[in-house]
Design a protein around this motif. Structure first.
Motif, PDB file in Angstrom:
ATOM      1  N   PHE A 173       5.920  -3.351  -5.867  1.00  0.00           N
ATOM      2  CA  PHE A 173       4.553  -3.207  -5.362  1.00  0.00           C
ATOM      3  C   PHE A 173       3.896  -4.571  -5.453  1.00  0.00           C
ATOM      4  N   ILE A 174       3.595  -5.166  -4.295  1.00  0.00           N
ATOM      5  CA  ILE A 174       3.148  -6.555  -4.275  1.00  0.00           C
ATOM      6  C   ILE A 174       1.689  -6.712  -3.885  1.00  0.00           C
ATOM      7  N   GLY A 175       1.002  -5.604  -3.568  1.00  0.00           N
ATOM      8  CA  GLY A 175      -0.396  -5.692  -3.166  1.00  0.00           C
ATOM      9  C   GLY A 175      -1.338  -5.490  -4.335  1.00  0.00           C
ATOM     10  N   HIS A 176      -2.624  -5.659  -4.061  1.00  0.00           N
ATOM     11  CA  HIS A 176      -3.651  -5.393  -5.068  1.00  0.00           C
ATOM     12  C   HIS A 176      -3.592  -3.917  -5.441  1.00  0.00           C
ATOM     13  N   LEU A 177      -3.566  -3.631  -6.731  1.00  0.00           N
ATOM     14  CA  LEU A 177      -3.408  -2.260  -7.204  1.00  0.00           C
ATOM     15  C   LEU A 177      -4.634  -1.838  -7.999  1.00  0.00           C
ATOM     16  N   GLN A 178      -5.274  -0.767  -7.547  1.00  0.00           N
ATOM     17  CA  GLN A 178      -6.408  -0.199  -8.262  1.00  0.00           C
ATOM     18  C   GLN A 178      -5.900   0.849  -9.250  1.00  0.00           C
ATOM     19  N   LYS A 229      -1.210   6.512 -10.137  1.00  0.00           N
ATOM     20  CA  LYS A 229      -0.528   7.811 -10.117  1.00  0.00           C
ATOM     21  C   LYS A 229       0.383   7.958  -8.911  1.00  0.00           C
ATOM     22  N   ASP A 230       0.061   7.276  -7.816  1.00  0.00           N
ATOM     23  CA  ASP A 230       0.872   7.383  -6.602  1.00  0.00           C
ATOM     24  C   ASP A 230       2.166   6.586  -6.690  1.00  0.00           C
ATOM     25  N   ILE A 231       2.129   5.460  -7.379  1.00  0.00           N
ATOM     26  CA  ILE A 231       3.280   4.545  -7.311  1.00  0.00           C
ATOM     27  C   ILE A 231       4.104   4.521  -8.597  1.00  0.00           C
ATOM     28  N   ARG A 289       0.856  -1.190   0.000  1.00  0.00           N
ATOM     29  CA  ARG A 289       0.000   0.000   0.000  1.00  0.00           C
ATOM     30  C   ARG A 289       0.889   1.236   0.000  1.00  0.00           C
ATOM     31  N   TRP A 290       0.544   2.208  -0.848  1.00  0.00           N
ATOM     32  CA  TRP A 290       1.361   3.399  -0.922  1.00  0.00           C
ATOM     33  C   TRP A 290       1.339   4.171   0.392  1.00  0.00           C
ATOM     34  N   GLN A 291       0.192   4.212   1.068  1.00  0.00           N
ATOM     35  CA  GLN A 291       0.122   4.992   2.295  1.00  0.00           C
ATOM     36  C   GLN A 291       1.058   4.436   3.364  1.00  0.00           C
TER      37      GLN A 291
END
Length: 227
Positions: free
Chosen positions: A74-79, A84-86, A55-57
């Motif tokens: 980035f290994i989590g579910h990505l919406q 734009k964040d990552i 998670r980016w946060q």
């Protein structure tokens, strides 16, 4: 922490020996989603350059402080609305499983003039609680996205069920490897798919024996006190 890292290193080496693989073909991702900035910095100071966040946060402060010092996954579910964040921060995305996500990655990467290295997430086990494409849907998905010039498919990723006996996960990992080999025979990507992101703290040795090139390790490296 150093003792835990040495123990993991020994187990990875032993798994490589058992399966006739080279140690340098297996990358260890330190999953730091529950680790503080200080612990993450300590991990990296010991030479672990691959860092995994979901998670980016949770990752933002760590990336701002340490982003130039490692290779970020980035290994989590990505919406799609979080791309734009990552974008341009994480060199690898391990959870590509939708056309809309691929298109958003392409749009953002093309504007920046970069290439995103992505793993297609596959739900080998068929569990309803897990994200990822069904194995039979991966080839059509690759056909859908093959015109995206800024998204490079480098591998496949899966999550195995947590099993009391890690040996029970072997069919999951073997299934992902066989799927990769079959997709390569079909030449569905610009370059052969070489990577397999599979294996976590509970089952990484079996995953390595079945061909994993990236193991995602959290508690076994960081310790239970960190999450």
């Amino acid at each position: 922490m150093k003792d835990r890292m040495n123990d993991v290193e020994t187990r990875i080496n032993d798994a490589c020996i058992r399966s006739g693989r080279l140690r340098e073909d297996v990358n260890m991702i330190a999953v730091t989603k529950y680790a503080s900035l200080e612990v993450t910095a300590q991990i990296m100071s010991h030479g672990l350059i691959h860092v995994g966040e979901n998670r980016w946060q949770n990752a933002e402060a760590k990336w701002n402080a340490l982003g130039e010092e490692g290779i970020w996954h980035f290994i989590g579910h990505l919406q799609s609305n979080k791309v734009k964040d990552i974008i341009n921060k994480f060199q690898y995305i391990h959870s590509l499983d939708k056309l809309s996500l691929a298109q958003e990655l392409e749009k953002r990467a093309s504007l920046l003039g970069i290439e995103v290295m992505a793993f297609v997430q596959v739900n080998i086990s068929g569990e309803d609680t897990k994200y990822g494409l069904a194995p039979e849907n991966v080839a059509p998905f690759l056909e859908e996205i093959k015109q995206l010039n800024h998204v490079k498919i480098v591998g496949l990723m899966t999550m195995a069920p947590f099993e009391g006996n890690p040996e029970d996960t072997r069919p999951i990992f073997r299934g992902l490897r066989k799927l990769r080999d079959e997709l390569n025979r079909q030449s569905l990507t610009r370059e052969p798919i070489t990577e397999l992101s599979m294996g976590m703290s509970n089952d990484f040795e079996v995953a390595i024996e079945e061909g994993s090139t990236f193991v995602r390790l959290g508690s076994i490296l960081i310790g239970k006190e960190e999450g």
